[in-house]
Scaffold this motif. Structure first.
Motif, PDB file in Angstrom:
ATOM      1  N   ILE A  53       0.838  -1.193   0.000  1.00  0.00           N
ATOM      2  CA  ILE A  53       0.000   0.000   0.000  1.00  0.00           C
ATOM      3  C   ILE A  53       0.878   1.249   0.000  1.00  0.00           C
ATOM      4  O   ILE A  53       1.862   1.323   0.737  1.00  0.00           O
ATOM      5  CB  ILE A  53      -0.934   0.024   1.229  1.00  0.00           C
ATOM      6  CG1 ILE A  53      -1.752  -1.277   1.297  1.00  0.00           C
ATOM      7  CG2 ILE A  53      -1.859   1.231   1.198  1.00  0.00           C
ATOM      8  CD1 ILE A  53      -2.569  -1.421   2.552  1.00  0.00           C
ATOM      9  N   ASP A  54       0.513   2.214  -0.822  1.00  0.00           N
ATOM     10  CA  ASP A  54       1.231   3.496  -0.873  1.00  0.00           C
ATOM     11  C   ASP A  54       0.546   4.525   0.018  1.00  0.00           C
ATOM     12  O   ASP A  54      -0.624   4.386   0.394  1.00  0.00           O
ATOM     13  CB  ASP A  54       1.285   4.019  -2.309  1.00  0.00           C
ATOM     14  CG  ASP A  54       2.127   3.134  -3.219  1.00  0.00           C
ATOM     15  OD1 ASP A  54       3.192   2.685  -2.764  1.00  0.00           O
ATOM     16  OD2 ASP A  54       1.714   2.908  -4.374  1.00  0.00           O
ATOM     17  N   ASN A  55       1.300   5.569   0.355  1.00  0.00           N
ATOM     18  CA  ASN A  55       0.780   6.720   1.109  1.00  0.00           C
ATOM     19  C   ASN A  55       0.160   6.308   2.450  1.00  0.00           C
ATOM     20  O   ASN A  55      -0.958   6.711   2.795  1.00  0.00           O
ATOM     21  CB  ASN A  55      -0.244   7.497   0.265  1.00  0.00           C
ATOM     22  CG  ASN A  55       0.351   8.016  -1.020  1.00  0.00           C
ATOM     23  OD1 ASN A  55       1.474   8.554  -1.022  1.00  0.00           O
ATOM     24  ND2 ASN A  55      -0.369   7.865  -2.129  1.00  0.00           N
ATOM     25  N   VAL A  56       0.898   5.496   3.168  1.00  0.00           N
ATOM     26  CA  VAL A  56       0.463   5.049   4.488  1.00  0.00           C
ATOM     27  C   VAL A  56       1.486   5.527   5.513  1.00  0.00           C
ATOM     28  O   VAL A  56       2.693   5.417   5.294  1.00  0.00           O
ATOM     29  CB  VAL A  56       0.357   3.507   4.535  1.00  0.00           C
ATOM     30  CG1 VAL A  56       0.057   3.029   5.949  1.00  0.00           C
ATOM     31  CG2 VAL A  56      -0.701   3.017   3.562  1.00  0.00           C
ATOM     32  N   ASP A  57       1.022   6.056   6.644  1.00  0.00           N
ATOM     33  CA  ASP A  57       1.975   6.471   7.669  1.00  0.00           C
ATOM     34  C   ASP A  57       2.473   5.237   8.416  1.00  0.00           C
ATOM     35  O   ASP A  57       1.870   4.159   8.349  1.00  0.00           O
ATOM     36  CB  ASP A  57       1.359   7.509   8.623  1.00  0.00           C
ATOM     37  CG  ASP A  57       0.190   6.955   9.428  1.00  0.00           C
ATOM     38  OD1 ASP A  57       0.364   5.928  10.123  1.00  0.00           O
ATOM     39  OD2 ASP A  57      -0.911   7.540   9.370  1.00  0.00           O
ATOM     40  N   PRO A  58       3.600   5.331   9.122  1.00  0.00           N
ATOM     41  CA  PRO A  58       4.204   4.157   9.752  1.00  0.00           C
ATOM     42  C   PRO A  58       3.328   3.493  10.801  1.00  0.00           C
ATOM     43  O   PRO A  58       3.367   2.272  10.969  1.00  0.00           O
ATOM     44  CB  PRO A  58       5.496   4.700  10.360  1.00  0.00           C
ATOM     45  CG  PRO A  58       5.310   6.173  10.456  1.00  0.00           C
ATOM     46  CD  PRO A  58       4.444   6.538   9.293  1.00  0.00           C
ATOM     47  N   VAL A  59       2.534   4.285  11.523  1.00  0.00           N
ATOM     48  CA  VAL A  59       1.658   3.706  12.531  1.00  0.00           C
ATOM     49  C   VAL A  59       0.587   2.831  11.880  1.00  0.00           C
ATOM     50  O   VAL A  59       0.301   1.719  12.318  1.00  0.00           O
ATOM     51  CB  VAL A  59       1.005   4.806  13.389  1.00  0.00           C
ATOM     52  CG1 VAL A  59      -0.043   4.214  14.327  1.00  0.00           C
ATOM     53  CG2 VAL A  59       2.058   5.546  14.188  1.00  0.00           C
ATOM     54  N   GLU A  60       0.010   3.324  10.793  1.00  0.00           N
ATOM     55  CA  GLU A  60      -1.000   2.549  10.078  1.00  0.00           C
ATOM     56  C   GLU A  60      -0.388   1.294   9.465  1.00  0.00           C
ATOM     57  O   GLU A  60      -1.012   0.226   9.429  1.00  0.00           O
ATOM     58  CB  GLU A  60      -1.656   3.404   8.992  1.00  0.00           C
ATOM     59  CG  GLU A  60      -2.691   2.682   8.125  1.00  0.00           C
ATOM     60  CD  GLU A  60      -3.933   2.245   8.897  1.00  0.00           C
ATOM     61  OE1 GLU A  60      -4.729   1.481   8.329  1.00  0.00           O
ATOM     62  OE2 GLU A  60      -4.100   2.667  10.070  1.00  0.00           O
ATOM     63  N   ILE A  74       7.050  -6.534   8.162  1.00  0.00           N
ATOM     64  CA  ILE A  74       6.712  -5.388   7.309  1.00  0.00           C
ATOM     65  C   ILE A  74       7.982  -4.705   6.821  1.00  0.00           C
ATOM     66  O   ILE A  74       9.008  -4.702   7.502  1.00  0.00           O
ATOM     67  CB  ILE A  74       5.828  -4.347   8.046  1.00  0.00           C
ATOM     68  CG1 ILE A  74       6.491  -3.858   9.342  1.00  0.00           C
ATOM     69  CG2 ILE A  74       4.439  -4.887   8.302  1.00  0.00           C
ATOM     70  CD1 ILE A  74       5.737  -2.727  10.018  1.00  0.00           C
ATOM     71  N   PHE A  75       7.894  -4.163   5.614  1.00  0.00           N
ATOM     72  CA  PHE A  75       8.913  -3.287   5.061  1.00  0.00           C
ATOM     73  C   PHE A  75       8.257  -1.926   4.860  1.00  0.00           C
ATOM     74  O   PHE A  75       7.181  -1.835   4.250  1.00  0.00           O
ATOM     75  CB  PHE A  75       9.439  -3.811   3.724  1.00  0.00           C
ATOM     76  CG  PHE A  75      10.280  -5.047   3.844  1.00  0.00           C
ATOM     77  CD1 PHE A  75      11.660  -4.963   3.986  1.00  0.00           C
ATOM     78  CD2 PHE A  75       9.698  -6.309   3.806  1.00  0.00           C
ATOM     79  CE1 PHE A  75      12.440  -6.110   4.103  1.00  0.00           C
ATOM     80  CE2 PHE A  75      10.467  -7.456   3.915  1.00  0.00           C
ATOM     81  CZ  PHE A  75      11.839  -7.357   4.062  1.00  0.00           C
ATOM     82  N   TYR A  76       8.883  -0.883   5.376  1.00  0.00           N
ATOM     83  CA  TYR A  76       8.319   0.461   5.253  1.00  0.00           C
ATOM     84  C   TYR A  76       9.358   1.390   4.639  1.00  0.00           C
ATOM     85  O   TYR A  76      10.511   1.446   5.086  1.00  0.00           O
ATOM     86  CB  TYR A  76       7.886   1.008   6.613  1.00  0.00           C
ATOM     87  CG  TYR A  76       7.172   2.329   6.506  1.00  0.00           C
ATOM     88  CD1 TYR A  76       5.857   2.379   6.075  1.00  0.00           C
ATOM     89  CD2 TYR A  76       7.821   3.523   6.821  1.00  0.00           C
ATOM     90  CE1 TYR A  76       5.192   3.591   5.953  1.00  0.00           C
ATOM     91  CE2 TYR A  76       7.169   4.737   6.706  1.00  0.00           C
ATOM     92  CZ  TYR A  76       5.855   4.772   6.266  1.00  0.00           C
ATOM     93  OH  TYR A  76       5.216   5.982   6.144  1.00  0.00           O
ATOM     94  N   GLN A  77       8.936   2.122   3.573  1.00  0.00           N
ATOM     95  CA  GLN A  77       9.812   3.075   2.902  1.00  0.00           C
ATOM     96  C   GLN A  77       9.364   4.493   3.264  1.00  0.00           C
ATOM     97  O   GLN A  77       8.321   4.958   2.785  1.00  0.00           O
ATOM     98  CB  GLN A  77       9.761   2.862   1.388  1.00  0.00           C
ATOM     99  CG  GLN A  77      10.790   3.685   0.613  1.00  0.00           C
ATOM    100  CD  GLN A  77      10.635   3.499  -0.875  1.00  0.00           C
ATOM    101  OE1 GLN A  77       9.536   3.630  -1.401  1.00  0.00           O
ATOM    102  NE2 GLN A  77      11.739   3.206  -1.560  1.00  0.00           N
ATOM    103  N   PRO A  78      10.095   5.182   4.124  1.00  0.00           N
ATOM    104  CA  PRO A  78       9.659   6.491   4.621  1.00  0.00           C
ATOM    105  C   PRO A  78       9.451   7.536   3.544  1.00  0.00           C
ATOM    106  O   PRO A  78       8.496   8.324   3.605  1.00  0.00           O
ATOM    107  CB  PRO A  78      10.798   6.898   5.573  1.00  0.00           C
ATOM    108  CG  PRO A  78      11.436   5.617   5.970  1.00  0.00           C
ATOM    109  CD  PRO A  78      11.350   4.735   4.763  1.00  0.00           C
ATOM    110  N   LYS A  82       5.511   3.870   1.535  1.00  0.00           N
ATOM    111  CA  LYS A  82       5.055   2.579   1.047  1.00  0.00           C
ATOM    112  C   LYS A  82       5.135   1.556   2.171  1.00  0.00           C
ATOM    113  O   LYS A  82       6.136   1.475   2.889  1.00  0.00           O
ATOM    114  CB  LYS A  82       5.900   2.105  -0.138  1.00  0.00           C
ATOM    115  CG  LYS A  82       5.468   0.742  -0.716  1.00  0.00           C
ATOM    116  CD  LYS A  82       6.407   0.272  -1.813  1.00  0.00           C
ATOM    117  CE  LYS A  82       6.283   1.127  -3.049  1.00  0.00           C
ATOM    118  NZ  LYS A  82       4.963   0.935  -3.705  1.00  0.00           N
ATOM    119  N   CYS A  83       4.075   0.772   2.318  1.00  0.00           N
ATOM    120  CA  CYS A  83       3.996  -0.258   3.353  1.00  0.00           C
ATOM    121  C   CYS A  83       3.792  -1.616   2.692  1.00  0.00           C
ATOM    122  O   CYS A  83       2.864  -1.789   1.893  1.00  0.00           O
ATOM    123  CB  CYS A  83       2.840   0.040   4.306  1.00  0.00           C
ATOM    124  SG  CYS A  83       2.534  -1.244   5.546  1.00  0.00           S
TER     125      CYS A  83
END
Length: 341
Positions: A53-60, A74-78, A82-83
């Motif tokens: 999913i794009d445009n997601v904050d890290p908490v979500e 999870i992989f998160y790109q600040p 991107k989540c």
């Protein structure tokens, strides 16, 4: 993103996940995560991706994985927000795709299939990675999440004879076969999984005509170190007597049950531990088991045509049988499963 900002983001995500873990404790469900520096700059391969999913904050992002019963990483790109949620705990030896700037967060490994069921709620049957509680070794196991409430770790499965079970002691200690097909998990892993606490064991057998039977014991363990001596207590046995396969207790013969050789070490053709110094029952029964003076159960014996009597003409029965359930008839399939009580 500078180093300070990156650390703040890491702490925010981990704090959120710890809070969610605490809140979920009212449902007796716990899941902890840690920041995996080894996998920064990567993402899981497509066949392991649960969501992207794009445009997601890290908490979500953390919340989405936490609420998904099969999401383990999870992989998160600040920079792009991107989540990506992944389906199991990938190790550094797995194949990855690059995702520059990504950060990785991994749930701690569960120690058996019961632990997986407790921490991930509703999960399907299938292959899972677990982290053994003492050795910390990561292994792949097949989990049965349906039978009698689920949470069973399967350590023996035979269905069609495609895997040769006439193996030496080293192979029985370390395991062989494929968890998706016929396999033996390995004595050292069975022993460690069962040593976490009181553990029940279930043996399942199917005849050529489709009839099914099972045995369960409420306290199973393998003791005396590398002898892997069988210990079981409290026996329940069942077998079908009609076309609906309704199970009735106390049909299986106690004299030819799994527990009949309790107290004996595990024997293979190259490591004779049975009670008769003049004979090698692993050789005579073409198998590997907890033999005393032979055994009424030989689930690791030679896979013969189901429904027939498998006899080498010299030593007698050599087949895949359970005498207390189907006498000397070669079985169609069998499973052995364990679960913490």
């Amino acid at each position: 993103m500078d180093y300070t900002s990156r650390n703040i983001l890491v702490m925010c995500i981990l704090t959120f996940i710890e809070v969610m873990t605490f809140i979920s404790s009212i449902d007796i469900s716990f899941k902890k995560y840690h920041h995996d520096f080894r996998l920064e700059g990567y993402k899981c391969v497509p066949n392991e991706t649960i969501f992207e999913i794009d445009n997601v904050d890290p908490v979500e992002c953390g919340r989405l994985c936490y609420l998904n019963s099969i999401c383990a990483k999870i992989f998160y790109q600040p920079n792009s927000h991107k989540c990506i949620g992944c389906g199991h705990q990938l190790s550094p030896t797995d194949n990855y795709e690059t995702l520059p700037g990504s950060m990785s967060y991994t749930s701690e490994y569960e120690t058996d299939c019961k632990h997986i069921l407790e921490s991930r709620r509703a999960v399907p049957n299938g292959l899972y990675e677990i982290g053994l509680w003492m050795s910390k070794k990561i292994i792949t196991v097949f989990c049965d999440m349906n039978t009698e409430g689920g949470g069973w770790t399967v350590f023996h499965r035979r269905i069609d004879g495609t895997t040769d079970f006439y193996r030496n002691f080293s192979e029985y200690e370390n395991g062989f076969g494929s968890p998706n097909g016929e396999f033996w998990l390995g004595l050292k892993y069975i022993q460690e999984i069962a040593s976490q606490g009181t553990t029940e064991i279930r043996l399942e057998m199917t005849r050529e005509n489709g009839e099914e039977g099972f045995e369960t014991y409420k306290d199973f363990k393998l003791v005396n170190g590398a002898d892997y001596t069988l210990f079981v207590q409290r026996h329940t046995a069942s077998a079908p007597t009609d076309t609906e396969q309704t199970l009735h207790t106390n049909i299986l013969s106690e004299a030819f049950s799994f527990a009949s050789t309790a107290g004996w070490p595990f024997s293979t053709y190259d490591r004779d531990k049975d009670s008769d110094e003049r004979r090698n029952y692993a050789v005579e029964h073409h198998g590997a088991w907890w033999y005393a003076v032979g055994s009424g159960v030989n689930l690791n014996g030679k896979y013969c045509r189901p429904g027939t009597r498998c006899n080498d003409g010299v030593s007698g029965l050599t087949g895949h049988y359970h005498f207390g359930f189907a006498k000397d008839e070669s079985l169609k399939s069998s499973r052995m499963l364990i679960r913490r009580v």
